[in-house]
Design an enzyme around this catalytic site. Structure first.
Site, PDB file in Angstrom:
ATOM      1  N   HIS A   1       0.819  -1.223   0.000  1.00 45.81           N
ATOM      2  CA  HIS A   1       0.000   0.000   0.000  1.00 45.81           C
ATOM      3  C   HIS A   1       0.859   1.284   0.000  1.00 45.81           C
ATOM      4  O   HIS A   1       0.909   1.978  -0.992  1.00 45.81           O
ATOM      5  CB  HIS A   1      -1.020   0.054   1.154  1.00 45.81           C
ATOM      6  CG  HIS A   1      -1.899  -1.155   1.231  1.00 45.81           C
ATOM      7  ND1 HIS A   1      -2.712  -1.541   0.183  1.00 45.81           N
ATOM      8  CD2 HIS A   1      -2.090  -2.086   2.209  1.00 45.81           C
ATOM      9  CE1 HIS A   1      -3.370  -2.642   0.526  1.00 45.81           C
ATOM     10  NE2 HIS A   1      -3.020  -2.994   1.735  1.00 45.81           N
TER      11      HIS A   1
ATOM     12  N   ASP B   1      -4.888  -8.401  -3.296  1.00 49.03           N
ATOM     13  CA  ASP B   1      -5.167  -8.168  -1.884  1.00 49.03           C
ATOM     14  C   ASP B   1      -6.428  -8.882  -1.378  1.00 49.03           C
ATOM     15  O   ASP B   1      -6.422 -10.075  -1.145  1.00 49.03           O
ATOM     16  CB  ASP B   1      -5.222  -6.648  -1.647  1.00 49.03           C
ATOM     17  CG  ASP B   1      -5.153  -6.266  -0.181  1.00 49.03           C
ATOM     18  OD1 ASP B   1      -5.079  -7.162   0.661  1.00 49.03           O
ATOM     19  OD2 ASP B   1      -5.185  -5.052   0.136  1.00 49.03           O
TER      20      ASP B   1
END
Ligand code: ZN
Length: 451
Positions: A268, A319
Site C-alpha cells: 500500500h 489483496d
C-alpha cells in the site's frame, strides 16, 4: 519438452516477430526471434510474460461482495475488517483450501502466473495451534498445486492489535504467534515447499501495528535473504497512531529503523510524504499497490507519478480478492492518478500507458516475489500468456496498442492460454480444472454462508 510459437511476443527488449520458445524443465531453454514455425510447434498469435500478483489474502475471495452494505454509522476499512473477522471465524482447513483454489484459478485466468500469499490465518477457530503449526500454510500450498500457480508463500507474523504491543483481540486469535512459534511456522513452510520447483518462502511482519520493534528484529533473519513484505501506511488512522506512538510516520519509521532494501515490499504505502517516497526509491524496495482493494476500502490514492519520478519500483496485488483482474488493477491505478491529478496518461513516461504500466508491474512484481528472472527471456521460468486476437477489443491492434486496448478497452477477458513453468493451465480463457474447483468452492461457500 514443449515448443511454442508466437507470431509476435513481448520480450524484455521489446516486441519481436516470430518468437519460438522451447521449454525444458519448466524453463525457457531456447528462444528464437524471426523464427520459422515448425509443424510440431503449438501456435499462438500473441504472447506475453505472465504477471506476478504480489499481494493476496486468498481466503477473502469467499467474502467478496459481502461487505458492501452500509451500517448506521459511517463505513470504513475498520468496519470491513469486522466483517472479515466474522467470516474467517467460520472457516476450517478444508474451507481455506477450497476458497484459495478458486481464487488461484481465477488469478491464472486473469493472467497472473505467480501469487505472493500474505498468509496470516494460522490457527483453528478457537485460536489454538493445529497439531501441525503449518496446517493452513499446507492448505495454501495445496491450492497452488491444484491450480498450478507459482507460489511465494509469506507466512505472516502477527502479535498485537495496535502500536506499542497491545494484546490481540478475540477476532485476531487465529493470526497470533510469538517469535518462537513463528520460527517453527516458517521452518515448516520451507519443508512443505522444499521439493516444489519455483516455490519461494519469505516472511511478512503484518504491520507496525501488529509487531513491536524488538519482534521485528527477532524475526527478520528468518527471511534468509528472501522477500520481506509488510502492510504500511494504508490508512490515515494508522499514520496518526504511528505518530502518537513514535513521533514518526510509518514509512519514515521503517526507513529509519529497519534494513529496508530490494528484498522488501511495502504493501500500500498509500499515505507517504515526498521524502518517504524518495527514501523507498533510494533503498530499492518495491511498493505493492492493490488499486482495486484500496478503492474498495476507501484507503486513499498512492502518489504514483511522484514515486515513479523518484525512480521507485511498484507492482500490483489483488489483496482482498474482491475482484481478481490483472488488467483491472492497472486500469484502476491509472484512473485514480488521472482523477487525482486531473490529467491523462499519467503513469506513461513517453508513449503507451498500457505498456508503461505492464512493464513496471511485471518488473516490480517479479522483484517482490523473489523468484529470479522474470519476463520472456532465456533461463526464465516459462510463465506465459497468450491473448485472443479475435477478441473485439483487439481487432487491428498491434504491439503496445494491444496492451492499451486490453487494459482500458476490453469488457471481457482477452486472455486465451496461460502456462506456468511451461505447463498449460488455462485454455480458451478457462482454467483446465475450473469445473471441479468451482464445484468444491460452491459447496464450501454454501456451507459457510448457511452458518
Ligand atoms: Zn493485505
Amino acid at each position: 519438452m514443449t515448443t511454442l510459437y508466437f507470431d509476435a511476443a513481448l520480450l524484455p527488449e521489446g516486441w519481436a516477430p516470430g518468437v519460438r520458445i522451447t521449454v525444458r524443465d519448466g524453463v525457457i531453454a531456447e528462444l528464437a526471434t524471426g523464427a520459422v514455425r515448425e509443424t510440431r510447434d503449438e501456435h499462438h498469435r500473441l504472447g506475453l510474460p505472465g504477471m506476478s500478483n504480489l499481494h493476496s489474502h486468498a481466503f477473502q475471495r469467499g467474502m467478496s461482495g459481502l461487505a458492501e452494505v452500509r451500517g448506521p454509522g459511517s463505513d470504513s476499512f475498520w468496519t470491513w475488517r469486522e466483517v472479515m473477522y466474522r467470516f474467517v471465524g467460520r472457516m476450517d482447513a478444508d474451507d481455506v483450501e477450497a476458497v484459495a483454489a478458486q481464487a488461484y484459478a481465477e488469478m491464472l485466468e486473469a493472467g497472473f502466473t505467480r501469487v505472493g500469499e500474505f498468509h496470516y490465518l494460522h490457527h483453528d477457530a478457537a485460536g489454538m495451534e493445529y497439531s501441525d503449526i503449518a496446517e493452513l500454510a499446507g492448505r495454501i500450498a495445496a491450492a497452488a498445486e491444484i491450480t498450478g500457480i507459482g507460489l511465494t508463500l509469506l507466512p505472516v507474523f502477527y502479535a498485537h492489535s495496535g502500536f506499542g504491543g497491545d494484546a490481540p483481540t478475540a477476532g485476531q486469535r487465529r493470526f497470533a504467534n510469538d517469535p518462537d512459534s513463528f520460527a517453527r511456522l516458517v521452518d515448516a513452510s520451507r519443508r512443505i515447499l522444499a521439493d516444489r520447483a519455483g516455490a519461494v518462502v519469505g516472511i511478512a511482519p503484518h504491520s507496525l501495528r501488529a509487531v513491536t520493534p524488538g519482534e521485528l528484529q527477532d524475526i527478520l533473519p528468518l527471511a534468509q535473504g528472501g522477500p520481506v513484505h509488510i502492510h504500511v501506511a494504508e490508512q490515515l488512522a494508522e499514520v496518526e497512531a504511528c505518530l502518537t506512538w513514535s513521533g514518526c510516520r510509518p514509512v519514515e519509521w521503517l526507513l529509519d529503523n529497519a534494513p529496508v532494501d530490494p528484498a522488501w515490499c511495502l504493501i500500500h504505502a498509500t499515505h507517504t510524504s515526498p521524502e518517504e517516497l524518495a527514501g523507498i526509491a533510494r533503498r530499492g524496495a518495491v511498493v505493492g499497490l492493490c488499486p482495486v482493494t484500496e478503492a474498495n476500502l476507501g484507503d486513499g490514492i498512492f502518489p504514483g507519478s511522484s514515486f515513479a519520478s523518484a525512480g521507485g519500483h511498484y507492482g500490483i496485488g489483488s489483496d482482498s480478492n474482491v475482484l481478481i483482474d490483472a488488467a483491472g488493477e492497472l486500469r484502476q491505478f491509472e484512473y485514480t492518478q488521472r482523477l487525482a491529478g486531473r490529467g491523462r496518461n499519467v503513469m506513461a513516461t513517453n508513449g503507451s500507458t498500457g505498456r508503461a504500466l505492464f512493464d513496471a508491474a511485471l518488473c516490480g512484481g517479479g522483484q517482490a516475489l523473489g523468484a529470479g528472472m522474470d519476463g520472456m527471456r532465456l533461463g526464465a521460468s516459462a510463465d506465459l500468456v497468450s491473448l485472443d486476437m479475435d477478441h473485439p477489443a483487439l481487432i487491428g491492434r498491434r504491439e503496445d496498442a494491444i496492451l492499451d486496448s486490453w487494459i482500458f478497452g476490453a469488457r471481457q477477458s482477452v486472455i486465451d492460454c496461460v502456462w506456468v513453468r511451461g505447463k498449460k493451465r488455462v485454455e480458451g480463457g478457462s482454467h483446465l480444472g475450473a469445473t471441479v474447483i468451482a464445484a468444491r468452492f460452491r459447496r464450501t461457500l454454501e456451507g459457510l454462508l448457511a452458518l
